[in-house]
Design an enzyme around this catalytic site. Structure first.
Site, short mmCIF file in Angstrom:
data_model
loop_
_atom_site.label_atom_id
_atom_site.label_comp_id
_atom_site.label_asym_id
_atom_site.label_seq_id
_atom_site.Cartn_x
_atom_site.Cartn_y
_atom_site.Cartn_z
CG ASP A 129 27.99 43.18 38.99
OD1 ASP A 129 28.43 43.41 40.12
OD2 ASP A 129 28.63 43.43 37.95
CE1 TYR A 192 31.06 35.93 35.58
CE2 TYR A 192 33.41 35.77 35.14
CZ TYR A 192 32.37 36.09 35.98
OH TYR A 192 32.64 36.57 37.24
#
Length: 450
Positions: A129, A192
């Site tokens: 994003d 992540y």
């Protein structure tokens, strides 16, 4: 006659939709205006892209046409890194051209590696994003090749792409793979990393709470619900989570442990929309002592808590797609391109490090003027997530007194209610379900997000 027409045009007339608009509530009017504004933005972006395309075609009219039929093709993986804070995410969007994919396909077409996206057999490993960076982003596609019976030396894909990409987007390796291999479907695991200042966080509490996330669970309370599938699933597997303090030996850390940087790593097979940011938000609130360690286990109990309580996600801290793992992929790295990429990143590092050093010097000067060092503000962690003034100034006692525990807050609609509303709205608009080609469930103009 002309003057009369002008007068008539100024007369107030009643449209057929006046009655409909007059019946709407204030909230409904605001929502309708937001929808109209979104459509205007999409139209503006479409016009902008069309104008750019026409200008590009006009400039290339005199250019010699490139005949792709005279060249062989091969299916490859490409590995990229990018600094995401200047981009509106990785995936192409209708409302902006400032995405990583926009620049990526512009480079692929400009270097004549592909003719167009639609015929390139393209897949991405993962979508990121707005503001999210990547240490390892992998795509798969079919590109032009130089290999023939007479020529055994392949095109330098890394060097060609880096020659036209922005300095914040770098290709670092490529690999030849089978035609059916996909960067999306053949990725075995992803990880992540989240970076944040230690501030007044209790890292041990965060570690204890994160242990409950490991394993296969229904993570509907740890994501942004996206009802674009008639049978949505929120089952995901997290293999490992670590919370560590980084031991960078530099002046920025000084003697105040609140400035020490920390890293949260999440490793799993795949993740839901905003799942990592939700996990970080919950863990930070536990680290501050505002929530109990048992909160994670409670939110994972869907039978007891079928509706997600309202809480803000950690959207302001830097998230990084750190790694994507594949089996049987032999990466080819160009050493010269790697050195050039290091130079580009060093320039970025130098620029931000200089600014950080200046700000830290200001802090050192101001902190030395505080007479009672016990009253020295501690960097408020939760202020990066919620609009918490007490946390911002380090007044933790007042902050805890005014804090409403997450499990006592109003809840959002359940997945079942959202799904029913989505189906009703889709039926009303007459939308026919279509399977997106590459999992782009949030970029279509007909997609409904609830």
């Amino acid at each position: 006659m002309f003057n009369q027409e002008i007068k008539n045009s100024k007369r107030k007339f009643k449209s057929d939709n006046d009655d409909e608009w007059s019946k709407l509530t204030r909230e409904q009017l605001i929502e309708r205006c937001k929808q109209l504004d979104k459509h205007v933005q999409q139209l503006r972006n479409t016009i902008h892209k069309t104008t750019e395309k026409e200008a590009h075609e006009k400039n290339n009219k005199k250019a010699r046409p490139f005949d792709f039929t005279k060249h062989s093709k091969r299916h490859i993986f490409l590995k990229f890194i990018y600094l995401g804070w200047d981009y509106h995410g990785f995936v192409v969007q209708e409302t902006t051209s400032q995405t990583v994919e926009d620049f990526l396909f512009e480079a692929l077409i400009k270097t004549r590696l592909i003719e167009q996206r639609a015929t390139s057999n393209y897949h991405r490993c993962g979508r990121t994003d707005r503001g999210v960076s990547a240490f390892t982003q992998v795509i798969s596609l079919t590109v032009r090749s130089k290999i023939t019976s007479e020529c055994t030396e392949e095109l330098n894909y890394v060097q060609m792409l880096n020659g036209v990409l922005p300095s914040s987007i770098r290709c670092i390796a490529w690999a030849s793979v089978l035609e059916e291999k996909s960067a999306r479907f053949d990725c075995k695991s992803r990880s992540y990393r989240y970076y944040f200042p230690k501030a007044n966080l209790d890292l041990n509490r965060m570690r204890q709470a994160s242990a409950d996330l490991i394993g296969t669970h229904d993570f509907r309370s740890f994501c942004k619900i996206d009802i674009t599938n008639e049978e949505p699933t929120f089952i995901r597997r997290i293999d490992n989570i670590t919370v560590e303090q980084l031991n960078y030996d530099n002046d920025l850390n000084s003697n105040n442990p609140g400035y020490h940087m920390c890293e949260l790593m999440v490793h799993g097979s795949g993740f839901l929309w905003h799942q990592i940011r939700c996990v970080v938000a919950i863990l930070l609130s536990i680290g501050q002592g505002k929530e109990e360690i048992s909160l994670i286990k409670a939110l994972l109990d869907i039978e007891k808590y079928p509706c997600t309580p309202n809480y803000q996600i950690a959207s302001e801290l830097p998230l990084v797609l750190f790694d994507c793992q594949f089996n049987d992929v032999n990466w080819i790295c160009d050493q010269n391109a790697l050195r050039i990429t290091i130079c580009h990143l060093q320039r970025h590092w130098s620029s931000f490090q200089i600014r950080a050093t200046m700000i830290k010097s200001m802090l050192n000067n101001l902190e030395s003027q505080i007479l009672d060092q016990q009253q020295l503000p501690i960097l408020g962690q939760l202020s990066l997530i919620e609009n918490d003034t007490n946390s911002l100034i380090g007044n933790n006692n007042n902050s805890r007194r005014n804090y409403q525990p997450i499990l006592t807050r109003p809840v959002r609609e359940s997945v079942e209610v959202k799904l029913e509303k989505f189906q009703n709205k889709k039926a009303k608009l007459g939308i026919i379900s279509e399977d997106p080609k590459d999992g782009d469930t949030k970029t279509s103009s007909t997609t409904l997000l609830i």
